[in-house]
Structures are given as C-alpha cells and as structure tokens.
Write a protein that holds these residues in place. Structure first.
Motif, PDB file in Angstrom:
ATOM      1  N   PRO A 198     -10.462 -38.468  18.458  1.00  0.00           N
ATOM      2  CA  PRO A 198     -11.845 -38.456  18.946  1.00  0.00           C
ATOM      3  C   PRO A 198     -12.815 -39.155  17.984  1.00  0.00           C
ATOM      4  N   ASP A 235     -25.687 -40.372  27.663  1.00  0.00           N
ATOM      5  CA  ASP A 235     -25.132 -39.299  28.491  1.00  0.00           C
ATOM      6  C   ASP A 235     -23.787 -38.821  27.932  1.00  0.00           C
ATOM      7  N   ARG A 236     -22.915 -39.776  27.561  1.00  0.00           N
ATOM      8  CA  ARG A 236     -21.592 -39.405  27.003  1.00  0.00           C
ATOM      9  C   ARG A 236     -21.755 -38.712  25.643  1.00  0.00           C
ATOM     10  N   ALA A 283     -22.606 -35.262  26.268  1.00  0.00           N
ATOM     11  CA  ALA A 283     -21.460 -34.513  26.820  1.00  0.00           C
ATOM     12  C   ALA A 283     -20.515 -34.036  25.707  1.00  0.00           C
ATOM     13  N   VAL A 284     -20.367 -34.834  24.639  1.00  0.00           N
ATOM     14  CA  VAL A 284     -19.455 -34.414  23.559  1.00  0.00           C
ATOM     15  C   VAL A 284     -20.236 -33.978  22.315  1.00  0.00           C
ATOM     16  N   ASN A 285     -21.544 -33.865  22.490  1.00  0.00           N
ATOM     17  CA  ASN A 285     -22.403 -33.289  21.453  1.00  0.00           C
ATOM     18  C   ASN A 285     -22.360 -34.052  20.124  1.00  0.00           C
ATOM     19  N   ASP A 323     -10.356 -37.110  34.173  1.00  0.00           N
ATOM     20  CA  ASP A 323     -11.254 -36.082  33.613  1.00  0.00           C
ATOM     21  C   ASP A 323     -11.502 -36.282  32.112  1.00  0.00           C
ATOM     22  N   SER A 324     -11.063 -37.427  31.578  1.00  0.00           N
ATOM     23  CA  SER A 324     -11.358 -37.735  30.167  1.00  0.00           C
ATOM     24  C   SER A 324     -12.872 -37.886  30.008  1.00  0.00           C
ATOM     25  N   PRO A 325     -13.420 -37.426  28.863  1.00  0.00           N
ATOM     26  CA  PRO A 325     -14.874 -37.637  28.660  1.00  0.00           C
ATOM     27  C   PRO A 325     -15.226 -39.111  28.563  1.00  0.00           C
ATOM     28  N   TRP A 326     -14.203 -39.959  28.332  1.00  0.00           N
ATOM     29  CA  TRP A 326     -14.480 -41.397  28.177  1.00  0.00           C
ATOM     30  C   TRP A 326     -14.391 -42.138  29.508  1.00  0.00           C
ATOM     31  N   TYR A 327     -13.997 -41.431  30.561  1.00  0.00           N
ATOM     32  CA  TYR A 327     -13.769 -42.111  31.847  1.00  0.00           C
ATOM     33  C   TYR A 327     -14.996 -42.873  32.380  1.00  0.00           C
TER      34      TYR A 327
END
Ligand code: MP5
Length: 221
Positions: A37, A89-90, A93-95, A151-155
C-alpha cells in the motif's frame, strides 16, 4: 521515410521500451493486488503533483494551437480538475494526505521536460508529448484492469484511465497526431519521433520511481 501512420510507426519502433513499461512490476503488482500500500500511496502523491503541474503544460499549448484544437485542449484542463478530485476522493477513502511528499527527482524532471517542451518546442513536438503521456496511461492502466479486483480501493483509477471514454479520447488525439505528422516535413517528423521516444522513457521512469519509492539521488530521507 516509410508512409503510414506516424503513431503506428513510432509504437512499432519503440516496442521494446513500450513492452518493458507495460510489464513493469508496479503495474503487475497493482493488477494482482500484491502491491505494498505505501508504494501505491507514494505513486498517488507523486501523480497528484504531476497532474496539478501538468495543467501549466496544457494551458501553454492553447495559444500555440490551431483554432480547431482549442476546444479539446480546454476540455483537457477541465478533465485535470476532475482527476485531482478523483485523487482527493481516493485519499479520503484510505485516509491519507496527498500533500505529504515532495516531488521526486524523476517527477520533477518530467514536469520540467513538459514545460520546456510547451514553451520552447514546436506545437507538433509538444502535441506528440501530450499524446504519448495519455496513450501510456491508457495502455498501462489497461494492463492493471486485466486482473485487479473491482472492490480494490485503487479501482476508480482503473475505471478512469482504462475506461471506454478515455480510450476513445486517446484514439482521437492519436488521429490528430497522425494528421499533424502527415503535414510535417521529414525533419520535423524526425524531431517528433525523438519527443515520442523521450516521453515513452519518462513514462517508464515514472513507474520505476513509483516502484522504488525514489526521492532524490544522494539525499537520504
Ligand atoms: C498521465 C499522468 C496521464 N497522470 N501521469 C503520468 C506520469 N503520465 C501520464 O495524464 P492525465 O492528464 O492525468 O490523463
């Protein structure tokens, strides 16, 4: 020089570098979900800076462009604003914070190359650089798309750069580049080919930078 599409000729000539880029471990690991990550987050921070700075490159092209290119170039600047929002936004999502990094050596060099091209090279040369950067991202993210979990946060990055809309846009600017190259003389076409190659090398270097977490040569931090 052989006739035919300038873009097709250059992609064929530079195929070894292009294939190295598309096989880069950063893309393969992102596709397979094995990327660390922190490596991906590093890329996000670097590319956020790159996208923000590249607005100056696009803006500098407008006054040099033929009138019929203006609408497209203005749309690209609008698109950069939307891209920055995608990064924000991403990051939410992963702070993580996007501004926690300085531009790396490679990133800084690539941006200086874009700006010097926009201000000092001819419009056909600068348009070549613009096309190659977009084409490299479409092809690179298409590699990732072939395997990444939806469903990957990088999608959302994949959806954007490997999506249908981006693909059509890249094809359209490739056709425009072919038209520009058809109207260019041999010398200018050769200069455009050099810019094609340099930009391809910068794109490969950018993935390498992301995979290694490079900062600045010789500086520990
Ligand atoms: C692009 C990018 C694509 N975001 N970053 C690099 C290093 N190369 C190409 O450009 P855009 O304007 O974000 O679609």
């Amino acid at each position: 020089m052989a006739q035919g599409s300038f873009v097709a000729q250059q992609l064929e000539r530079l195929r070894p570098i292009w294939e190295t880029m598309l096989g880069h471990r950063f893309l393969i690991e992102t596709r397979d979900g094995t990327i660390q990550p922190e490596r991906f987050i590093d890329w996000m921070r670097q590319d956020y800076w790159f996208v923000e700075r590249s607005s100056e490159f696009m803006a500098a092209l407008i006054p040099r462009a033929p009138r019929h290119h203006w609408r497209e170039l203005c749309n690209v600047i609008d698109g950069l604003d939307k891209e920055l929002k995608l990064f924000e936004d991403r990051a939410a999502a992963v702070n993580i914070r996007l501004r926690d990094a300085q531009p790396s050596f490679t990133n800084h060099a690539y941006i200086q190359f874009l700006l010097s091209t926009a201000y000092r090279a001819s419009y056909p040369e600068a348009y070549t650089v613009y096309y190659v950067a977009e084409k490299a991202y479409f092809d690179s993210w298409s590699v990732v798309k072939a395997g990444i979990a939806t469903d990957s946060p990088w999608y959302p990055f994949v959806e954007h750069w490997a999506g249908e809309g981006f693909g059509q846009y890249v094809r359209r600017i490739g056709q425009q580049l072919d038209t520009i190259a058809e109207e260019a003389g041999t010398e200018l076409r050769e200069a455009m080919a050099e810019y094609f190659e340099l930009t391809t090398k910068y794109e490969l270097a950018f993935w390498e930078m992301a995979a290694t977490g490079e900062t600045w040569p010789g500086v520990d931090d």
